[in-house]
Design a protein around this motif. Structure first.
Motif, mmCIF file in Angstrom:
data_model
loop_
_atom_site.group_PDB
_atom_site.id
_atom_site.type_symbol
_atom_site.label_atom_id
_atom_site.label_comp_id
_atom_site.label_asym_id
_atom_site.label_seq_id
_atom_site.Cartn_x
_atom_site.Cartn_y
_atom_site.Cartn_z
ATOM 1 N N HIS A 334 0.960 -1.222 -0.006
ATOM 2 C CA HIS A 334 -0.075 -0.082 0.166
ATOM 3 C C HIS A 334 0.797 1.479 0.131
ATOM 4 C CE1 HIS A 334 0.309 1.560 4.261
ATOM 5 N NE2 HIS A 334 0.493 0.134 4.526
ATOM 6 N N HIS A 337 -0.972 6.469 3.441
ATOM 7 C CA HIS A 337 -0.701 6.890 4.783
ATOM 8 C C HIS A 337 -1.681 7.669 5.288
ATOM 9 C CE1 HIS A 337 1.041 5.230 8.537
ATOM 10 N NE2 HIS A 337 1.616 6.369 8.786
ATOM 11 N N ASP A 355 5.915 2.225 7.370
ATOM 12 C CA ASP A 355 4.452 1.963 6.920
ATOM 13 C C ASP A 355 3.893 2.998 5.978
ATOM 14 O OD1 ASP A 355 1.961 1.034 6.901
ATOM 15 O OD2 ASP A 355 1.488 1.547 9.080
ATOM 16 N N GLU A 389 -5.233 1.431 2.465
ATOM 17 C CA GLU A 389 -5.046 0.324 3.332
ATOM 18 C C GLU A 389 -5.334 0.673 4.654
ATOM 19 O OE1 GLU A 389 -2.814 -2.504 6.131
ATOM 20 O OE2 GLU A 389 -2.751 -0.330 5.837
ATOM 21 N N GLU A 390 -4.892 1.845 4.993
ATOM 22 C CA GLU A 390 -4.901 2.548 6.446
ATOM 23 C C GLU A 390 -6.441 2.407 6.513
ATOM 24 O OE1 GLU A 390 -2.374 2.054 7.963
ATOM 25 O OE2 GLU A 390 -0.621 2.836 7.173
ATOM 26 N N TYR A 508 4.610 3.802 15.500
ATOM 27 C CA TYR A 508 3.794 3.317 14.533
ATOM 28 C C TYR A 508 2.371 4.132 14.403
ATOM 29 C CZ TYR A 508 -0.208 -0.186 13.158
ATOM 30 O OH TYR A 508 -1.066 -0.669 12.508
ATOM 31 N N HIS A 509 1.923 4.456 13.206
ATOM 32 C CA HIS A 509 0.894 5.409 12.875
ATOM 33 C C HIS A 509 1.060 6.729 13.522
ATOM 34 C CE1 HIS A 509 -2.060 2.054 11.326
ATOM 35 N NE2 HIS A 509 -1.002 2.023 10.612
HETATM 36 ZN ZN LIG Z 1 -0.435 1.254 8.927
#
Ligand SMILES: [Zn+2]
Length: 555
Positions: A334, A337, A355, A389-390, A508-509
């Motif tokens: 993907h 974000h 990511d 994707e997110e 993360y994120h």
């Molecule tokens: Zn992610």
């Protein structure tokens, strides 16, 4: 033990000279056994650019998307990939709707003149996936459906004898934690995967069942442990949410989807003259029947809506075998974000370097490596950089519903979501290990690299359902989620887990998922060689890979 691509070239050239093509059966072509060199520095360069401020965190429907899609298309071309869409372009449009729900809604339950009011965010969070300015549910009968599972393979049906049309379904999160009859302190591995989460446990499944049953509203009772995250994460679902737009404008979905807090669920059961804990316990029995609570639910939501066409980017390498080139191996990664959002430590750009700028960088370089081969693999290879994707696997979900090439001609899917940036490992993790024949390919390749396969260390989190391979798996295409490891070459035991835990907790994120000076791309190179070889062998395979018995998936 790293071998170079040069050997593969030699093998392929030798094959051409010895007339492996032409009249000779193509399946006799010798397999190149060498692993190509894949340039980690190039992957790092792509990652730096894609995760820079300029790309604005790559959210769908933003200037960041325009830049990202242009970048991938441009680099697919430069890498020698052909347009992946049969219409001659590199783009598959993905129609989406972005919905912001007005945050003043009130949900109320009523029974026998008594009312229970739930406050937005503190007690419940709800939204609609319908493309509509406003939705409402009025005096809808509330029914408790236990875990809301319909699973013939486990002789399980939580909807026995109930008509839920127009009703409000209250449902538990997770799959039924059925105890092992021979060891009641453990979960039964034969029912709903034991400790591992099956798809029946995912929140997305509960809303899908609400749609199937024609419910007006679906309210999941939030519990931290089986959900895997606190109510605060649910409360975070109040920003703009993107969804795919079905031809019916999503009007067949429940009008209202949401979560209620555990505390409010207990109050609802008390309002109904029942005990929540007892009802939850009863839901563990396969003879469970839905329980009408004798209460009604009323809620109205107002929406701000915009529709956009987001984009999947597709590039391909055409197969060299005249018959087999109509079959496809797909790589997914993907590109999206979270864009620009709430600042953390003064940074508003959610850079998404690991990511999944790394996955896209790796995909471009894998594509280049295939395109450089003097003879392409027998089958075609499609590199699919997906959007959304997110937001819930939207780009891959759209592709699985609207494939550019038939899914029954799709050999397998290899997903890359977040590459390893900490150096080489002695192991590699396979999520949902044992699901399909792809795992055997993966294990063989890992062994050739001197690595061991490690099953997902946290199967209860349902990792197999959480990235872009999954929409393909649901449609029956064998699909693999793997990558990285935790046992690092030259590092003490526990170092890898510490790195991974630190990333999850702190970056993360979050905006701080950025490229760092201490990254070691040799691990990404090792994984990309593995991914490349996996795709190559699938493209050459004599027999199509399938699912293992008992995996819950079928071609
Ligand atoms: Zn992610």
């Amino acid at each position: 033990m790293k071998r170079t691509f040069a050997l593969a070239v030699v093998v392929a050239v030798a094959c051409a000279a010895a007339a492996c093509g032409g009249a000779a059966p193509a399946s006799k072509a010798p397999e190149p056994t060498a692993y190509p060199a894949i340039d980690g520095k190039a992957v790092l360069e792509h990652t730096k650019i894609l995760s820079s401020d300029e790309f604005e965190g790559r959210a769908p429907g933003t200037h960041g998307e325009d830049l990202t899609v242009a970048y991938i298309t441009d680099h697919f071309k430069k890498a020698g990939l052909k347009p992946g869409n049969p219409d001659g372009t590199y783009i598959q449009k993905v129609p989406m709707v972005g919905i912001i729900t007005d945050q003043k809604a009130v949900l109320s339950f009523r029974r026998a003149g008594k009312e229970q009011k739930l406050a937005w965010r503190d007690d419940f969070v709800a939204w609609t996936k319908r493309v509509a300015d406003a939705v409402s549910v009025a005096k809808s009968d509330v029914v408790f459906v236990g875990y809301g599972v319909q699973a013939p393979e486990f002789n399980w049906d939580d909807y026995k004898g109930i008509d839920l049309k127009g009703k409000t379904m209250v449902v538990l999160i997770g799959d039924p934690p059925v105890a092992d009859p021979s060891n009641p302190s453990e979960l039964d591995p034969k029912t709903f995967g034991g400790k591992a989460m099956t798809y029946y446990g995912r929140w997305t499944y509960k809303y899908e069942m609400g749609q199937k049953m024609g419910a007006a509203a679906v309210l999941i009772v939030h519990e931290t442990e089986p959900a895997g995250y606190p109510f605060a994460v649910v409360q975070g679902k109040t920003a703009e949410q993107f969804s795919l737009v079905a031809p019916d404008k999503n009007m067949s979905r429940a009008a209202v989807e949401g979560w209620i807090s555990l505390d409010q669920a207990k109050k609802l059961f008390a309002l109904a003259g029942k005990d929540f804990d007892a009802a939850k316990k009863a839901a563990l029995d396969p003879t469970f029947k839905p329980v009408p609570l004798g209460a009604t639910a009323t809620v109205a939501l107002r929406n701000t809506i915009r529709t956009i066409d987001s984009q999947n980017v597709a590039g391909k390498i055409e197969g060299s075998d005249p018959a087999l080139k109509n079959e496809y191996v797909i790589y997914t990664a993907h590109w999206d974000h979270f864009g620009i959002g709430v600042p953390v430590n003064g940074d508003t750009v959610y850079h998404g370097a690991v990511d999944n700028a790394t996955g896209i960088g790796g995909m471009i370089e894998i594509g280049r490596t295939f395109a450089k081969m003097p003879t392409s693999p027998k089958r075609s290879v499609l590199l699919l950089a997906v959007t959304g994707e997110e937001q819930g696997l939207l780009g891959s979900g759209y592709y699985a519903e609207n494939p550019l090439y038939p899914l029954d001609k799709t050999v397998g899917v290899v997903n890359m979501d977040a590459l390893n940036v900490y150096g080489k490992t002695k192991d590699i993790t396979i999520t949902g290990y044992g699901n399909s024949d792809l795992d055997d390919y993966a294990a063989a390749i890992a062994a050739e690299q001197g690595r061991v396969v490690r099953p997902d260390p946290e199967p209860e989190k349902g990792g197999f359902f959480r990235s872009d391979h999954f929409p393909f798996a649901r449609k029956g295409v064998p699909a693999l989620a793997s990558g990285g490891g935790i046992d690092y070459v030259g590092k003490p035991a526990g170092w890898g887990k510490q790195k991974s835990d630190d990333f999850t907790a702190n970056h993360y994120h979050k905006p701080s998922d950025v490229v760092r000076a201490d990254w070691d791309m040799s691990g990404a190179e090792q994984d990309l060689q593995y991914y490349w070889m996996l795709g190559y062998r699938l493209a050459q395979a004599d027999k199509l890979p399938g699912w293992k018995a008992g995996s819950g998936f079928k071609r």
